[in-house]
Every structure is written in C-alpha cells, then in structure tokens.
Design an enzyme around this catalytic site. Sequence first.
Site, PDB file in Angstrom:
ATOM      1  N   HIS A 117       0.834  -1.197   0.000  1.00 58.63           N
ATOM      2  CA  HIS A 117       0.000   0.000   0.000  1.00 58.63           C
ATOM      3  C   HIS A 117       0.873   1.254   0.000  1.00 58.63           C
ATOM      4  O   HIS A 117       1.255   1.750   1.060  1.00 58.63           O
ATOM      5  CB  HIS A 117      -0.898   0.003   1.233  1.00 58.63           C
ATOM      6  CG  HIS A 117      -1.770  -1.207   1.354  1.00 58.63           C
ATOM      7  ND1 HIS A 117      -1.283  -2.429   1.774  1.00 58.63           N
ATOM      8  CD2 HIS A 117      -3.108  -1.377   1.119  1.00 58.63           C
ATOM      9  CE1 HIS A 117      -2.283  -3.301   1.794  1.00 58.63           C
ATOM     10  NE2 HIS A 117      -3.390  -2.689   1.396  1.00 58.63           N
TER      11      HIS A 117
ATOM     12  N   GLY B 168      -3.886  -3.365  11.656  1.00 62.90           N
ATOM     13  CA  GLY B 168      -4.243  -3.890  10.345  1.00 62.90           C
ATOM     14  C   GLY B 168      -5.747  -3.982  10.264  1.00 62.90           C
ATOM     15  O   GLY B 168      -6.378  -3.338   9.415  1.00 62.90           O
TER      16      GLY B 168
ATOM     17  N   HIS C  70      -4.305   2.974  -3.494  1.00 66.51           N
ATOM     18  CA  HIS C  70      -4.365   2.509  -2.107  1.00 66.51           C
ATOM     19  C   HIS C  70      -3.598   1.204  -1.907  1.00 66.51           C
ATOM     20  O   HIS C  70      -2.727   1.120  -1.042  1.00 66.51           O
ATOM     21  CB  HIS C  70      -5.826   2.301  -1.680  1.00 66.51           C
ATOM     22  CG  HIS C  70      -5.985   1.473  -0.441  1.00 66.51           C
ATOM     23  ND1 HIS C  70      -5.807   1.983   0.828  1.00 66.51           N
ATOM     24  CD2 HIS C  70      -6.286   0.144  -0.273  1.00 66.51           C
ATOM     25  CE1 HIS C  70      -5.982   1.023   1.719  1.00 66.51           C
ATOM     26  NE2 HIS C  70      -6.283  -0.094   1.080  1.00 66.51           N
TER      27      HIS C  70
ATOM     28  N   SER D 278     -23.311  -8.631  37.622  1.00 71.87           N
ATOM     29  CA  SER D 278     -23.463  -9.986  37.082  1.00 71.87           C
ATOM     30  C   SER D 278     -22.120 -10.699  36.939  1.00 71.87           C
ATOM     31  O   SER D 278     -21.987 -11.879  37.277  1.00 71.87           O
ATOM     32  CB  SER D 278     -24.164  -9.935  35.720  1.00 71.87           C
ATOM     33  OG  SER D 278     -25.470  -9.416  35.836  1.00 71.87           O
TER      34      SER D 278
ATOM     35  N   GLU E 195     -18.267  -3.820  24.446  1.00 71.13           N
ATOM     36  CA  GLU E 195     -17.456  -5.032  24.583  1.00 71.13           C
ATOM     37  C   GLU E 195     -16.233  -5.035  23.667  1.00 71.13           C
ATOM     38  O   GLU E 195     -15.128  -5.386  24.098  1.00 71.13           O
ATOM     39  CB  GLU E 195     -18.304  -6.282  24.298  1.00 71.13           C
ATOM     40  CG  GLU E 195     -19.392  -6.548  25.316  1.00 71.13           C
ATOM     41  CD  GLU E 195     -20.701  -5.846  24.987  1.00 71.13           C
ATOM     42  OE1 GLU E 195     -21.691  -6.086  25.705  1.00 71.13           O
ATOM     43  OE2 GLU E 195     -20.724  -5.062  24.008  1.00 71.13           O
TER      44      GLU E 195
ATOM     45  N   HIS F 281     -21.902 -16.350  32.814  1.00 75.64           N
ATOM     46  CA  HIS F 281     -23.149 -16.798  32.188  1.00 75.64           C
ATOM     47  C   HIS F 281     -22.788 -17.654  30.966  1.00 75.64           C
ATOM     48  O   HIS F 281     -23.109 -17.327  29.834  1.00 75.64           O
ATOM     49  CB  HIS F 281     -24.043 -15.615  31.830  1.00 75.64           C
ATOM     50  CG  HIS F 281     -24.505 -14.843  33.032  1.00 75.64           C
ATOM     51  ND1 HIS F 281     -23.631 -14.244  33.909  1.00 75.64           N
ATOM     52  CD2 HIS F 281     -25.760 -14.585  33.509  1.00 75.64           C
ATOM     53  CE1 HIS F 281     -24.318 -13.648  34.879  1.00 75.64           C
ATOM     54  NE2 HIS F 281     -25.609 -13.842  34.674  1.00 75.64           N
TER      55      HIS F 281
ATOM     56  N   HIS G 160     -28.945 -14.950  24.579  1.00 76.43           N
ATOM     57  CA  HIS G 160     -27.893 -14.762  25.572  1.00 76.43           C
ATOM     58  C   HIS G 160     -27.178 -16.066  25.939  1.00 76.43           C
ATOM     59  O   HIS G 160     -26.208 -16.036  26.698  1.00 76.43           O
ATOM     60  CB  HIS G 160     -28.476 -14.145  26.846  1.00 76.43           C
ATOM     61  CG  HIS G 160     -28.736 -12.679  26.738  1.00 76.43           C
ATOM     62  ND1 HIS G 160     -29.520 -12.135  25.745  1.00 76.43           N
ATOM     63  CD2 HIS G 160     -28.312 -11.626  27.491  1.00 76.43           C
ATOM     64  CE1 HIS G 160     -29.573 -10.817  25.897  1.00 76.43           C
ATOM     65  NE2 HIS G 160     -28.848 -10.488  26.945  1.00 76.43           N
TER      66      HIS G 160
ATOM     67  N   ARG H 103     -23.416 -18.936  35.893  1.00 77.58           N
ATOM     68  CA  ARG H 103     -24.330 -18.059  36.618  1.00 77.58           C
ATOM     69  C   ARG H 103     -24.806 -18.728  37.909  1.00 77.58           C
ATOM     70  O   ARG H 103     -24.946 -18.078  38.945  1.00 77.58           O
ATOM     71  CB  ARG H 103     -25.541 -17.727  35.734  1.00 77.58           C
ATOM     72  CG  ARG H 103     -26.578 -16.874  36.452  1.00 77.58           C
ATOM     73  CD  ARG H 103     -27.886 -16.820  35.688  1.00 77.58           C
ATOM     74  NE  ARG H 103     -28.863 -15.984  36.382  1.00 77.58           N
ATOM     75  CZ  ARG H 103     -30.156 -15.943  36.080  1.00 77.58           C
ATOM     76  NH1 ARG H 103     -30.620 -16.685  35.092  1.00 77.58           N
ATOM     77  NH2 ARG H 103     -30.975 -15.165  36.756  1.00 77.58           N
TER      78      ARG H 103
END
Length: 682
Positions: free
Chosen positions: A27, A115, A262, A385, A412, A462, A474, A521
């Site tokens: 590139h 990357g 690019h 939790s 997350e 969990h 979940h 859990r």
Amino acid sequence: MSDLETKCVNTIRMVSADQPSAAKSGHPGAPMGCAPMAHVLWGEVMNYSSKDPAWINRDRFVLSNGHACALQYTMLNLTGYNVSKEDLSKFRRLGSITPGHPESFVTDGVEVCTGPLGQGISNAVGLAIAERHLAAQFNEPGFDVFDHYTYVICGDGCLQEGVSAEACSLGGHLGLGRLIVLYDDNSITIDGDTDLSFTEDVLKRYDSYGWHTQTVTDITGSLDDLREAIKNAKAVTNKPSMIKIKTAIGYGSKLQGHHSVHGAPLKPDDLAGTKKKFGLPESESFYVSDDVKDFFSKAASAGDGKRQEWEAMFGKYTAAHPEKAAEISRRFAGKLPDGLIDKLPTFEFGKDKEAATRKYSQMCLSEIGPNMPELIGGSADLTPSNLTNYKDVVDFQKDTPEGRYLRFGVREHGMVAVTNGIFAHGGLRPYCATFLVFTGYCIGAIRLSALSKFGVIFVMTHDSIGLGEDGPTHQPVETLATLRSLPNLMVWRPADLNETATAYQVALEKRETPSVIACSRSGVAALELATREKASKGAYAVIEETNPDLIIIATGSEVGPSMKAATTLTEQGLKVRVVSMPCVEVFMEQDESYRRALLPGTIPTLSVEASAVFGWQHLSHDQIGMVEFGRSGAGKDVFAFFGFTPENIAAQAKKMVDFYKKAGTVPDLYLRPPSSNVLREH
C-alpha cells in the site's frame, strides 16, 4: 517548507513507495500522503530512543491504518531502529521484520499489531489510560516518571469501524489529554471516494465524545499549521485531541487522489517519474541523501538524549523513593508480586459453601487485587453480574486516575481493544469481563490479544444455556468452540473454586498467552478431589477408577451431574471414571503418558458440555452437547430439556457402552497418522 524539509518528506514518500514495489504487493498511497505527518512526529515532536526501544517513558506511536506500515518502517530505518535498508527490501517476505501489517512481537518500535482497522486507535486509548494511571501512582513532586504522549495516525476506515467509536467515546469520557490522533483525511476508501459511504462530520462526532478537535487543511506547502495544531493539542490536558488533516493519497504520483493507489504498488514508470519530480534518483531504490540521513540521525540522538535525561532523573527518584522505583522495575520486568499465588483461595470440601463459579472468580479477584497493584480492569456494564469488582477497589475516572476499576460501559469490542493497549504499555496487567455470548462482539480484539502475546484475562460469565430465562439470544452455544480454535488462547471452564483459582494462577503466570475464564451463573457441585495441582494439568479424575468400563469427561457446571450419573452407573455394575477438564489447551500440552493414562482412547468415552459438540470428537467417542440454539426458561428446566441431567447422562453412557460391547471393539482415539500441524517459531 524549507528545501531540507521538502527533501525529507519526499524521501519518506519514496522509500515508503519502494517497499511495495520491491514486494510487488502493498500500500503506497497512504504513506505518500502521510509522509509530512511522519516527518514532524519523528523529526521534531516525539520522544523515543532507537537505542532503547523499550524505554518506559517513550512516547507511544500507533499506526492505526496498519496497511500503511511501509511509512512506519521507513521512519524506524531513518531514526536508527533495527530496521535496515535490506529489511526494507524484504518488505512482506516470509521471515522478514517488515511484515505486511505491523506486528509488535516482530519489529522493534512497533507497539501493537494493527491492520484490522479501528483496533490501533482503540489500543491507543488503553495506552493513554496506562500512562495516566501510572503517573498518578508513581509521579512525585520534581519526578515526572511517567509523562509521555500517545500519538496515532489513523484513516477514514479506522473511524468507520464501530470499535473505534466505542473506545474513543470512553477516551473522551476519561479526559485522556495525552492522546493525540492525526486523522489522515484523504477522502478515499478501497471502493472509491468516501462520498460513497462516509459523509458524516467526524469532528462533530468527536466533539460530542468530549474530544478537542482541530483541522489542518494543507500539509504540502507548509508544516507550520500542523506543528501549531500539535502544540495546541498538547496544551489541552483534559481532553484527547483529534487533528483532521487534509491529505492526498499517493501524493506526487500519476494516481494521486485515486483509490487505485491505495493497495497496489506504483507502476515502474510512475515510481521513476515521481522520484524525478521530487528531485530524487529515478533508478535507485531506498535512496536517502546524506543531509536527510543527518537530519534524522540528529533527531534520533535528541530522542536518546531525552532518555538519558530521564534515566538520570530516575536515578535520583530511586534514591528518594526506593520502594516505588523497585515496584516500577518489578512491574516492567513482568514479575508477579512475591507470594501472590499463595493468596488464591482454596475450597475445603465438606466445610465451604457451594456457589457459582462467577462468585468463585470474585473470590479470586478479591485476593489478587489488593496484593497485585498492577491489576487493572473492569466490566462492560455488567459488574453486578460478572462480579469483577472487590472490596475497596477505586474506579479509574478522569478525577481519580489512580483507581484500578474501569467502567467500560456497554462497549465489549472497545473494552478488549483498550485492554490490549493497557497490556502493550507495560507495567499493568489488565482484565475485563462480559457475558460469554458477547465475545461474539469482541472476538476480533481477542484474536489480536492471542496474536500479540498479550496476557489479558477475560472473565466471561453466564457461560451456557444454564443462564436460563434470558433465552437463546444470551445463551452461548458456539462460543467455547470458537474460542478454543484460536491459537495461543487458554479457555478455562472451571467446575469449582479450586479449578477457578487454578485458572487465575495459570493465567497470571503465562504472560504471553491470554486466558478466557468462563464462569457459571448458577451454583456448581463441590468436588472432593479437586486441587490446584491436579487442575493445573488441564484435566484430572474427580472420580477415580483404575480399570474403567466407561469414562465421562465434563467441564464446568456439567461435572456435578456427570458425577451423579456415575453413581447410578456404578450401581448398575459399571466401573466409571469421571474426568473434569477445565482447560482443553493445557491438557493437550501435557506429555502423552499423562494424557493416555487419564484418557486411554480405547475405553468408551463420553463428553458432556452444555455447548457445541464441535471439537470434542478427538477426545470422546460420543458427546452430549448442543447442536441447536437454547430456549428461554428456568436454568434447571433448560438443562433438563437438552439432556444435561444425571438420568440422561447415565442413559446415554450406558447405550454407548452397550453399543461398543456389541461391536466387539472400541475405536482408538489416538490411532491417527502423525500430525504435520506443528507449532512453528514466529
């Protein structure tokens, strides 16, 4: 720009363009557009030492648009790092120290693996958190042991990725004033002009995040506006800064401003013509004139001088604050505090109360945290939790940077990328947490933890359909199999406190391997034979039988029901060994004699795990697991619905034993040709 500045910038452009041409791959466009930024950063702004790349108070640089790595390799070469002209000529070749995207474990001067776009700028938030925290912990009047900056070059793609939005939102909230991002606004994506897909006002978005923002409209005629913008950014101490810089991709080439420059080398005539336009030898690759060499040599010497000044200051700091100096040295050497592992809790069978492994995890953190001051981490808005906090731990916030508990919010992916940056900085050991199913949001960053050899600890609670009422959205089914497929990642699914403590022990001791600790859990059964010594082998017998008719392997919450099933089968006249396997990866690292003694391979073997059966076929003849998504309902009812009860485990195990008795033979699980899949040095 002065004549020398122009020559330096154009040299950076063409040495960077020569690398993809030598490799016939790469590139050139972004490096040619960003060369003025690199010149100012390495030539004037950043504090670094090519003689000691690991100097702990160096400014950190992150090339978030990692495809532009030829630019970084050029700068490392010019400033005296261990990147030679020959290394540049081997760009993207197998075994070179100039790989196709930056790799922190390959090239001195590279902080993080970039990357996958968006990861680098997100790592930079973690690097900046680490600097602020260490400064708050260790700096004393007259002794600024930690006072460095984190600089980033990023492109449009980095800012389109969601991970960067998550991390940068957090960075703005935390007021990370020593984080400065140079945004390469070249209006180009791989598909074409950014008008195709990216027309938002980036600076307004970053303003809303709480960042300080500026715009530089030209860096081709003069660098003064860029210098002034960086100076302004450094003066704003309570906000991270983004400087939007208008550039031209492939500057100077025939393809300047076009998306085709690019990701493909310049054609030979274009490469030569651009060099001629810039007054550089047309036919010579990797050409650097003496005056350009001299400029960057002086810049590197000045940087090393800053290191020497810092070391002299640190010597005085050591005399004045010997305990703090010793603590810094211990941390950056990667040594655990003396006696730390001995403080991990132990479950006493018949005395202690049974609990969920997420509670056992919190018990471990409650012992580690107060005795391991470099431990820093938190949860993605699931603290009640995940149970990742502990008594007296203080939040890391803008006004309390000495705190060690991070409130990541519902971010997350950004959370894991940030913890990668914290680990990369050195001096700290990060952990983070969410529900196991949500590793699907952050798997890209977990993968980079493993690739980068960053020993981040992931507490994922969990961990199965047993979480119950929240239902299949979940309930992780494929997640453990996905994580186990990643190289250099330990996946722990402990069944009791002793196994949980073992997971933390091994995770802490293996600095170059990240660990997932998957926790339940609901409560799990007590294991009379569980010890840290046994669990540290990855698998061991929780019901021992010298000459078994049947072996049941289970993990986590399924160990208890499997032991009850064994009791039923024993009453039916079968001799049963039950094996708890908290970590498949660690078990597979044991010598063959241990593995064969525990799991001979010729005795009917059943695996039981409330997760996908994928991957268990090489360890068992039959599997009780998940081949579909879960259901919403009480955890015990969902377990029963899918057959994870002592009664069903016993029935299925008996069927398997009867099947092989009738067949007259049991296939040897070890009877395979020698594997060609060997671990190679990287």
